[in-house]
Write an enzyme that holds these catalytic residues in place. Sequence first.
Site, PDB file in Angstrom:
ATOM      1  CB  ALA A  64      -0.921  -0.011   1.216  1.00 21.11           C
ATOM      2  N   GLY A 103       0.576  -5.189   1.170  1.00 17.71           N
ATOM      3  CA  GLY A 103      -0.556  -5.220   0.255  1.00 17.71           C
ATOM      4  C   GLY A 103      -0.296  -6.024  -0.993  1.00 17.71           C
TER       5      GLY A 103
END
Length: 726
Positions: A64, A103
């Site tokens: 992320a 992520g």
Amino acid sequence: MPPEAVQYQCRNQVAFLLIDYPPVNVLAAPVRVGLARALETALADASVRAIVIGCVGKTFSAGADIGEFDGPVAEPTLQAVFASLEASTKPIVAAVHGLALGGGVELALACHYRVATADAKLGLPEITLGLIPGAGGTQRLPRVIGATAALDMIVSGAPVDAAAASKLGLIDAIVEADLMQGAQRFCEQLIGQGGQPRPTGARAVDATGFDEAGIAALLSKHSRALKGRTTQQLVIEALTVATQSNFETGLAAERRIADRSIATLESQALRHLFFAERQVSKVPGVIPELSKAIGRQSTVERDGAGWANKAPIARVAVIGAGTMGSGIATACADAGIAVTLIDSHAEGLERGLSLIASNYESSVARGRLTHEEAARRRERIVDSLDLGAAAEADVVIEAVFEDLALKQRLLSTVASLTPASTLLASNTSTLSIAELARPCRDPQRVVGLHFFSPAHVMKLLEIVRAPTTDPAAVGRALTLAKQLKKIGVVAGDAFGFIGNKMMLDGYWREAELLMLEGATPEQVDSAMESFGFAMGPARVSDLGGTDVGTKTRIELFKRETRADPYFVIADALTAMNRLGQKTLAGFYRYRPGERQALPDETVATLIETLAAERGIARRSIDSSESVERCLLQLINVGAQVLDSGVAMRAADIDVVWVHGYGFPKHLGGPMFHADSLGLKHVLERFEHYGARMKNRNDYWRPAALLETLARQGRSFADWDRERSAS
């Protein structure tokens, strides 16, 4: 117009959704939008029967975008994109190469199948930022590899290689050749076998071993890294939900827990350091090419100075084969740099080379290096008794003991042997770089390179510049730091620079005063270790040698004065030849062959005598006072260092103290810690001790910057932001 963050291609019934978002394919808003659109296209195309998600470049995805954590996240969110992937009516295969982190792994878990290259590594390092995986990681991972293995992987934060991932069941196949071709074949086999989507959320969680005893065993396994930390409890909470609830309930719970983790002071501190470590190399006035041109040639020249950036640095000469010199040589060899290790005595060279060999043997024994790789690194180091052997080096580092005259002679001689483009550096912890450079030809090319012991292990490198230092020399030093995979922090030229100034005039000085007032060395050490330092000040002094500090103060007193009492205990111990572990006696006593610090009545008597000579009344001091006073003085001297320009940013000070002096990382460093306490509170407590200890002259006078910021309701972080904006 910028290129699309996600490329879309089709081959033989397989759609390829390729993330192309340099440099590390973070899953920022453009990527999320691109994935959502490309998925819609693939699902709408009747000719597409399977989908591959891969990434362009050397990295699958670093996860992320951390910059989005402290504000509203643009739609679509990761959770929404991953839900769409998992709900796909066509099987989706993640094709992983290089690093897949955070992520990136959660993206792969949201796919139905996973293939990877043999050199791929997958990890969930969110805990290093005080976070839990918040895009389904705590709910999908245990459904793929089991709750116990998931806890181990998330709490460790370390990536696993493809072989280990395959054994865990995290990936379905290892691709030996071209990844996209291998993913194509995998999809074609799926299509041929009538393979269907395999939603991770529909799988059951294997909770074997995920009980009180199993969890305690795993936490014990990682106890050193988790000392003082709390994020692991949030991880356990989220994984427990996965074992007890359905997938949708688990995702909702994970989101709430993830939001809590983001809001913790622990996470704020760790994220502060994450960004600070990346900011330190940005130095006003330093030519960018000189500090960034690693792995490529640059033609940047300094007009009239003869400077040329010959990045990467190919050869380093290290003068002095003692503990520091041999460690620096090892660090350079580890980075692929050829090293000439020089000493004036054959015996010294022999000891240094023996220490280097021992370090490599230890690395092999611990499984960190193969015999072959250790041999290759050792072969990069050649030795010499002749200073002339430094003439061909790109960088020359003297690493003899802290004697100004000796270091001046060495640097002056080397300056006469080397061209003006050679960087000359002194591995000094306190001496003036301007003074060291003064006798040299081309003094503008001299910098301080303060390595921390052991030099081949510690990540911090203080780069010290004098007022006359050429910015190109600073850039060259930053280039070396990057090649050595160290965090280079630029400091101004003053006694002790950043770290040692704060330690000697702040933290350790206060620790000795506490001992004179009644606390024992073991009480002060225990208090600071409970706060989070790996070792207390007296134990550290014994480890390094009390004589090291005494020699530093002898040099200091040639230029500056300090009010008594100033390290009177340590200097008295040195005079008694109680030099620490190497003489089996210092602040503590030691048994031969052991490192356990044992209290010594001789030291207690010495401290009482030194206190009585100064009229210091002794009393019982609790651990909270010891911690508070040591931290207050550390923060105050930090404010002085910042105000004087020796440190460019408060964040730089935090990086120095976390990576060089063991300040607990989860507290963000001394200046971040001060902000978290509130500078108004810090000032009030400082003034409290100042009023109580009127016999200390100006020692408890608050730094001007601390006083100004506190009275204005500002913070050190505010000061950094204002300076960077100006």
